[in-house]
Design an enzyme around this catalytic site. Structure first.
Site, PDB file in Angstrom:
ATOM      1  N   ASP A 117       1.030  12.084   3.134  1.00  0.00           N
ATOM      2  CA  ASP A 117       2.248  11.435   2.594  1.00  0.00           C
ATOM      3  C   ASP A 117       1.973  11.003   1.009  1.00  0.00           C
ATOM      4  O   ASP A 117       2.077   9.686   0.767  1.00  0.00           O
ATOM      5  CB  ASP A 117       2.737  10.288   3.693  1.00  0.00           C
ATOM      6  CG  ASP A 117       1.716   9.252   3.599  1.00  0.00           C
ATOM      7  OD1 ASP A 117       2.178   8.108   3.916  1.00  0.00           O
ATOM      8  OD2 ASP A 117       0.606   9.377   3.560  1.00  0.00           O
ATOM      9  N   ASN A 175       4.490   7.091   3.082  1.00  0.00           N
ATOM     10  CA  ASN A 175       4.747   6.194   1.911  1.00  0.00           C
ATOM     11  C   ASN A 175       6.112   6.184   1.117  1.00  0.00           C
ATOM     12  O   ASN A 175       6.410   5.171   0.462  1.00  0.00           O
ATOM     13  CB  ASN A 175       3.467   6.492   0.867  1.00  0.00           C
ATOM     14  CG  ASN A 175       2.130   6.174   1.459  1.00  0.00           C
ATOM     15  OD1 ASN A 175       1.955   5.228   1.940  1.00  0.00           O
ATOM     16  ND2 ASN A 175       1.150   7.026   1.479  1.00  0.00           N
ATOM     17  N   PHE A 189      -0.589   0.808   8.503  1.00  0.00           N
ATOM     18  CA  PHE A 189       0.647   1.585   8.207  1.00  0.00           C
ATOM     19  C   PHE A 189       1.119   2.774   9.122  1.00  0.00           C
ATOM     20  O   PHE A 189       2.103   3.275   9.481  1.00  0.00           O
ATOM     21  CB  PHE A 189       0.708   1.629   6.583  1.00  0.00           C
ATOM     22  CG  PHE A 189       1.971   2.550   6.164  1.00  0.00           C
ATOM     23  CD1 PHE A 189       1.989   3.805   5.985  1.00  0.00           C
ATOM     24  CD2 PHE A 189       3.293   1.703   6.052  1.00  0.00           C
ATOM     25  CE1 PHE A 189       3.335   4.635   5.669  1.00  0.00           C
ATOM     26  CE2 PHE A 189       4.363   2.619   5.529  1.00  0.00           C
ATOM     27  CZ  PHE A 189       4.445   3.764   5.428  1.00  0.00           C
ATOM     28  N   ASN A 190       0.065   3.697   9.119  1.00  0.00           N
ATOM     29  CA  ASN A 190       0.276   5.002   9.664  1.00  0.00           C
ATOM     30  C   ASN A 190       0.742   5.107  10.938  1.00  0.00           C
ATOM     31  O   ASN A 190       1.640   5.779  11.268  1.00  0.00           O
ATOM     32  CB  ASN A 190      -0.897   5.863   9.266  1.00  0.00           C
ATOM     33  CG  ASN A 190      -1.124   6.426   7.887  1.00  0.00           C
ATOM     34  OD1 ASN A 190      -0.223   6.242   6.901  1.00  0.00           O
ATOM     35  ND2 ASN A 190      -2.278   6.680   7.434  1.00  0.00           N
ATOM     36  N   ASP A 206      -3.618   9.639  -0.563  1.00  0.00           N
ATOM     37  CA  ASP A 206      -3.327  11.014  -0.314  1.00  0.00           C
ATOM     38  C   ASP A 206      -3.974  12.063  -1.511  1.00  0.00           C
ATOM     39  O   ASP A 206      -4.404  12.920  -1.222  1.00  0.00           O
ATOM     40  CB  ASP A 206      -1.900  11.382  -0.001  1.00  0.00           C
ATOM     41  CG  ASP A 206      -1.702  10.218   1.065  1.00  0.00           C
ATOM     42  OD1 ASP A 206      -1.278   9.270   1.052  1.00  0.00           O
ATOM     43  OD2 ASP A 206      -1.577  10.646   2.406  1.00  0.00           O
ATOM     44  N   THR A 244      -3.436  12.090   7.220  1.00  0.00           N
ATOM     45  CA  THR A 244      -3.531  11.007   6.295  1.00  0.00           C
ATOM     46  C   THR A 244      -2.163  10.120   6.247  1.00  0.00           C
ATOM     47  O   THR A 244      -2.146   9.336   5.168  1.00  0.00           O
ATOM     48  CB  THR A 244      -4.198  11.122   5.047  1.00  0.00           C
ATOM     49  OG1 THR A 244      -3.131  11.957   4.218  1.00  0.00           O
ATOM     50  CG2 THR A 244      -5.649  11.978   5.145  1.00  0.00           C
ATOM     51  N   HIS A 259      -8.176   4.952   0.962  1.00  0.00           N
ATOM     52  CA  HIS A 259      -8.265   5.314   2.677  1.00  0.00           C
ATOM     53  C   HIS A 259      -8.493   6.480   2.763  1.00  0.00           C
ATOM     54  O   HIS A 259      -9.370   7.063   3.421  1.00  0.00           O
ATOM     55  CB  HIS A 259      -6.904   4.695   2.990  1.00  0.00           C
ATOM     56  CG  HIS A 259      -6.319   3.329   2.855  1.00  0.00           C
ATOM     57  ND1 HIS A 259      -6.883   2.196   3.513  1.00  0.00           N
ATOM     58  CD2 HIS A 259      -5.649   2.882   1.914  1.00  0.00           C
ATOM     59  CE1 HIS A 259      -6.355   1.184   3.010  1.00  0.00           C
ATOM     60  NE2 HIS A 259      -5.433   1.583   2.023  1.00  0.00           N
ATOM     61  N   ASP A 260      -7.276   7.524   2.301  1.00  0.00           N
ATOM     62  CA  ASP A 260      -7.398   8.828   2.677  1.00  0.00           C
ATOM     63  C   ASP A 260      -8.608   9.786   2.570  1.00  0.00           C
ATOM     64  O   ASP A 260      -8.866  10.307   3.516  1.00  0.00           O
ATOM     65  CB  ASP A 260      -5.983   9.322   2.231  1.00  0.00           C
ATOM     66  CG  ASP A 260      -4.873   8.730   2.916  1.00  0.00           C
ATOM     67  OD1 ASP A 260      -3.910   8.767   2.119  1.00  0.00           O
ATOM     68  OD2 ASP A 260      -4.909   7.983   3.714  1.00  0.00           O
TER      69      ASP A 260
HETATM   70  O1  RIB Z   1      -2.544   2.041   5.809  1.00  0.00           O
HETATM   71  C1  RIB Z   1      -2.894   3.040   4.773  1.00  0.00           C
HETATM   72  C2  RIB Z   1      -2.543   4.243   5.201  1.00  0.00           C
HETATM   73  O2  RIB Z   1      -1.139   4.374   4.672  1.00  0.00           O
HETATM   74  C3  RIB Z   1      -2.701   5.402   3.698  1.00  0.00           C
HETATM   75  O3  RIB Z   1      -2.916   6.665   4.397  1.00  0.00           O
HETATM   76  C4  RIB Z   1      -1.831   5.297   2.789  1.00  0.00           C
HETATM   77  O4  RIB Z   1      -1.593   6.632   2.097  1.00  0.00           O
HETATM   78  C5  RIB Z   1      -0.697   5.024   3.631  1.00  0.00           C
HETATM   79  O5  RIB Z   1      -0.288   6.403   4.268  1.00  0.00           O
HETATM   80 CA    CA Z   2      -1.519   8.225   3.391  1.00  0.00          CA
END
Ligand code: RIB
Ligand code: CA
Length: 309
Positions: free
Chosen positions: A10, A39, A165-166, A15, A124, A239-240
């Site tokens: 996303d 996102n 979040f994901n 990403d 991701t 993160h990703d």
């Molecule tokens: O919480 C972080 C994740 O949520 C990452 O993958 C960021 O890109 C969002 O998608």
């Molecule tokens: Ca992401």
């Protein structure tokens, strides 16, 4: 050995870094990019994937748009972190790559069914596409070699105190994926918060005076400002790409195997990855949960790959 992967994402600043790592690392064969609402809207995350691939001249990878909302819940986005476009900050030229005509879920199913079971899925973003593909065509499940996902948290979340979040965006999809029975590596916030894009990281990228490396540095500078404003972080946790790095070099991640359940009904806890660290729930372990990252090796891998563009 090249690992065949499908990146379901996303974009999203982090990403985008995952795309750059996956598309150019010599040990990865990036078969496809599928996009999902997360996102930002799926229209925007897809446009961002096309823009990143156009800018980086990644032209051999089909990009297919996936689900525009979670399985049951309304879509929710993260403009406070990624901006209105989903990838605010650097000016990025209009894409000159055509979107694949297939739906992202259909492309996932097609590639998995036609494979000999050697494809790793790398989600991701929210797990909506992966879960929808499993439900639409259950025959793909045994064909998934492994899943390496960025998502969840052993402890504190980032959208609520309980949830990352994901997973929080589509907990029902996450429950389907974590219950699928295939080997899962979960790269949680405890790991990705170690992957901080410090000034040294952006300086190494800029020192090369190469367009893609400078673009990546620009993304990370914006991402850092957003994380500082929202969370007070000194630098951006990227993160990703951690989920891609864990495939390239599994030893880059220290992990424990345990049962992970997804909370889907808690008033305060929906979206939590309930990690059975001490083996108390009496259920079979289903996930390799990361807890530590070899940060220096991670950044050398990411930076050297981005400098190869
Ligand atoms: O919480 C972080 C994740 O949520 C990452 O993958 C960021 O890109 C969002 O998608
Ligand atoms: Ca992401």
């Amino acid at each position: 050995m090249k690992h065949k992967i499908i990146l379901d994402c996303d974009p999203g600043h982090d990403d985008a870094i995952a795309i750059l790592l996956a598309a150019h690392h010599p040990d990865i064969d990036l078969l496809a990019i599928t996009t999902v609402a997360g996102n930002q809207s799926v229209e925007k995350t897809t446009r961002n994937a096309l823009k990143v691939c156009s800018l980086a001249n990644i032209r051999h990878v089909p990009i297919a748009k996936g689900m525009d909302r979670p399985l049951l819940r309304p879509a929710r986005h993260a403009p406070d972190i990624h901006g209105e476009s989903g990838m605010d900050g650097p000016h990025i030229p209009e894409p000159d790559i055509e979107l694949d005509s297939r739906h992202g879920v259909d492309l996932l199913i097609e590639l998995l069914l036609n494979s000999n079971g050697d494809i790793t899925l790398v989600p991701t973003g929210p797990l909506t596409n992966i879960a929808a593909a499993m439900r639409r065509e259950p025959a793909i499940v045994p064909k998934i070699a492994a899943i390496s996902l960025m998502g969840g948290a052993i402890g504190l979340g980032n959208v609520t105190p309980a949830a990352e979040f994901n997973i929080h965006t589509d907990p029902e999809a996450a429950e389907i994926v974590f219950d699928c029975g295939r080997p899962i590596t979960m790269v949680p916030l405890e790991v990705t918060h170690q992957a901080l894009a410090t000034g040294e990281v952006t300086a190494r990228l800029r020192a090369a005076h190469r367009p893609v490396a400078s673009f990546a540095a620009d993304l990370l500078v914006f991402f850092a400002s957003a994380y500082h404003n929202v969370f007070g972080f000194p630098a951006a946790p990227v993160h990703d790409p951690c989920a891609v790095a864990a495939i390239i070099d599994p030893t880059i991640l220290r992990a424990h195997t345990m049962h992970v359940a997804i909370e889907t009904t808690g008033h305060w806890t929906t979206g939590r990855t309930v990690c059975d660290v001490y083996g108390k729930v009496g259920k079979q372990p289903n996930t390799r949960v990361g807890y530590a990252l070899d940060v220096n090796r991670f950044w050398d891998m990411v930076i050297n790959t981005i400098l190869s563009y």
